[in-house]
Design an enzyme around this catalytic site. Structure first.
Site, short mmCIF file in Angstrom:
data_model
loop_
_atom_site.label_atom_id
_atom_site.label_comp_id
_atom_site.label_asym_id
_atom_site.label_seq_id
_atom_site.Cartn_x
_atom_site.Cartn_y
_atom_site.Cartn_z
N TRP A 50 0.81 -1.22 0.00
CA TRP A 50 0.00 0.00 0.00
C TRP A 50 0.84 1.27 0.00
CZ3 TRP A 50 1.89 2.18 4.32
CH2 TRP A 50 2.30 1.33 5.35
N GLU B 25 10.35 -8.67 -3.11
CA GLU B 25 10.91 -7.39 -2.64
C GLU B 25 10.28 -7.14 -1.28
OE1 GLU B 25 13.22 -5.65 -4.04
OE2 GLU B 25 13.28 -6.48 -6.06
N GLY C 158 6.13 -6.65 -0.49
CA GLY C 158 5.39 -6.51 0.76
C GLY C 158 6.26 -6.90 1.92
N SER C 159 5.63 -7.29 3.02
CA SER C 159 6.39 -7.58 4.22
C SER C 159 7.12 -8.92 4.10
CB SER C 159 5.44 -7.62 5.42
OG SER C 159 4.55 -8.70 5.26
N CYS D 22 10.22 1.25 1.79
CA CYS D 22 11.05 0.10 2.16
C CYS D 22 12.50 0.50 2.34
CB CYS D 22 10.93 -0.99 1.10
SG CYS D 22 11.21 -0.39 -0.57
N LYS E 94 -2.62 -7.75 -8.22
CA LYS E 94 -3.41 -7.72 -6.98
C LYS E 94 -2.83 -6.62 -6.10
CE LYS E 94 -4.00 -8.89 -2.84
NZ LYS E 94 -4.23 -7.85 -1.83
N PRO E 95 -3.48 -5.44 -6.12
CA PRO E 95 -2.97 -4.36 -5.27
C PRO E 95 -3.36 -4.61 -3.82
CG PRO E 95 -4.95 -3.63 -6.41
CD PRO E 95 -4.70 -5.05 -6.84
#
Ligand code: NDP
Length: 511
Positions: free
Chosen positions: A151, A247, A225-226, A281, A175-176
């Site tokens: 996000w 990533e 993402g995480s 990030c 897929k956001p």
């Protein structure tokens, strides 16, 4: 790992609508349908059917559409910025500089570079046993790429990865994050208007179960993402042996040496830790400053952070720091600050959350910080800068490397040759000397994480080749009816070949 039973239970329990909130005001701005796992399968099937014609268009045909999209982005930049700001609560500048400018550049970059990065490569082999053969490597698109995004940068980090995937000749289903789906839907409109054939690109807004269904259905997964979710995605993809590029999270250190330009280092520390509300990030998440300049650095950073303007973003120049986009993130930031102060750290700027009329955490500076505090060991992903005093460069490097993450790292010194030597000691996918984050803008440079920050890279030649399958080609043009090693084996020939191996490879010294 999610079992099939678990994922159908998740699918049944996941809400089928997504209320999209403006984090800067707390208002729901739009409600959109969530894509069900069954719908994901349909979208992927459509993408699979559309992909061969897209591949057949060739680099020139695909490049034309990507260049049109580049123009669309610049023509519609105000609308894109407005959409990004409304669903993230970030500032106008953070949307303009780090997102719209990135996408505009990326469309042109991949349109131009894809043919070069993916051209057939002529290979020469030093092995005499294949002498005379034509050797080549060629790159073919994998088919359908599933891109799953976070996000914090709905354009750059979600849609941005779709551009090289499409330039390589793949169809893409994106897929956001359920928190910020509107920018991706706007980009679907962009691609349609620019003439992208039906089915080549689709957006599947949804929750985690939508992401899992996508992992199951596609030929390659590009996940941002995480680290925790990245591990789940990789485990899931292992079931179908689907390649993944990950990533993930970061905890980027900044090392400030005694001869640094303290004013530039302080400005950079403030900007690159607070830009995008620290929700990047590759944000500076911890600073290691050597003792002789520590007080001066802390004083300058504190003054600058105290002067930052935070609030609901309006047009250009209205505020410096925006909202906290993802609700649970506020608790993480608060916990890191509280745990640090409980363990003896001091807050010299900010330190508090504000949740009336939006979701904010004040730009915060922590000093007297120790290496074992959660604000140093865990990713904070908020507008905080913990500063650690170190005796010397060796301690700074050791502490910078003492992390499970390895995404970016930054060194400050006037001696740039020495800075580069220090950079080479840091365990990180990218290191800047007297700078931070700007390596991300050089799309020629690979960007990716070491350790638990990821697997694979985006950007550069490897950043597009990962969306392809490599095929090695060997063509034998002129050859005898029978090669010397072929059946039947004969003692004389075998001895002769053994002698040849010794002649070729046995001349080196043992010691
Ligand atoms: P998450 O890992 O929570 O989510 C990322 C995406 O994965 C979302 O779209 C999410 O959907 C989806 N998802 C959740 N569960 C699953 C699942 N089981 N299978 C497949 N997909 C799933 O990350 P955040 O959105 O919170 O993003 C912040 C993180 O991203 C930070 O750690 C940050 O460092 C990292 N990041 C890394 C970057 C890099 O280049 N290395 C760049 C930008 C961010 P949903 O939102 O619906 O849960």
């Amino acid at each position: 790992m999610a079992t099939i039973e678990q994922s159908s239970a998740d699918a049944a329990s996941a809400p089928r609508e997504i209320p999209v909130e403006n984090p800067a005001t707390g208002e729901v701005i739009r409600t959109i349908p969530a894509t069900t796992p069954a719908e994901v399968a349909t979208l992927v099937a459509r993408a699979r059917a559309a992909q061969p014609a897209w591949e057949a268009l060739g680099f020139e045909g695909r490049g034309q559409i990507l260049r049109r999209a580049q123009k669309w982005v610049t023509d519609n930049s105000a609308r894109i910025v407005e959409t990004i700001v409304s669903e993230t609560g970030k500032t106008w500048e953070d949307a303009q500089l780090a997102e719209v400018a990135y996408a505009a550049n990326a469309f042109g970059f991949w349109a131009k570079r894809a043919p070069k990065y993916l051209a057939d490569e002529k290979i020469r082999s030093s092995n005499v046993f294949v002498a005379g053969r034509k050797l080549a490597v060629r790159y073919r698109p994998v088919g359908v790429v599933g891109v799953i995004g976070p996000w914090n940068y709905p354009l750059t980090n979600s849609f941005g990865d779709c551009i090289p995937a499409m330039a390589a000749g793949n169809a893409v289903v994106l897929k956001p994050s359920e928190i910020t789906p509107l920018t991706s839907l706007l980009m679907a409109e962009c691609m349609r208007e620019c003439g992208l054939p039906e089915g080549v690109f689709a957006v599947a807004p949804g929750y985690g179960d939508t992401g899992s269904a996508l992992v199951d259905a596609v030929d390659m997964v590009m996940f941002t993402g995480s680290t925790a979710t990245g591990k789940k995605v990789m485990a899931r993809a292992a079931e179908t042996l689907t390649p993944v590029s990950l990533e993930l999270g970061g905890k980027d250190p900044m090392v400030v040496l005694a001869d640094a330009d303290v004013e530039r280092a302080a400005n950079a520390a403030v900007y690159w830790s607070m830009q995008n509300g620290g929700q990047t990030c590759i944000s500076i998440e911890r600073a290691y400053v050597v003792e002789p300049i520590y007080d001066d650095f802390v004083r300058r950073v504190t003054e600058k952070v105290q002067a930052l303007r935070q609030g609901q973003p309006g047009g250009p120049g209205s505020v410096d720091v925006g909202a906290v986009t993802h609700p649970p993130q506020l608790d993480i930031v608060r916990r890191h600050v509280d745990e640090a102060t409980a363990a003896g750290a001091r807050v010299v700027a900010g330190g508090h959350a504000r949740e009336t009329g939006g979701r904010y955490f004040e730009p915060t500076v922590l000093v007297d910080v120790d290496q074992d505090m959660s604000c140093i060991t865990e990713e904070t992903f908020g507008p905080t800068l913990p500063i650690v005093k170190v005796a010397d460069e060796a301690e700074a490097v050791a502490k910078a490397n003492d992390s499970r993450y390895g995404l970016g790292a930054y060194v400050w010194t006037k001696d740039t040759a020495h800075g580069e030597a220090v950079a080479r000691e840091l365990e990180s996918g990218a290191v800047c000397v007297n700078d931070a984050q700007v390596n991300y803008l050089a799309l020629e440079l690979p960007m990716g994480g070491w350790k638990e920050s990821g697997l694979g890279v985006r950007h550069g030649a490897p950043g597009i080749r990962k969306y392809t399958r490599q095929q090695a080609l060997l063509v034998t043009r002129i050859a005898p009816k029978k090669d010397v090693h072929m059946f039947p084996y004969k003692a004389r020939t075998s001895r002769m070949l053994g002698g040849l191996v010794k002649l070729l490879y046995g001349r080196g010294k043992r010691a």
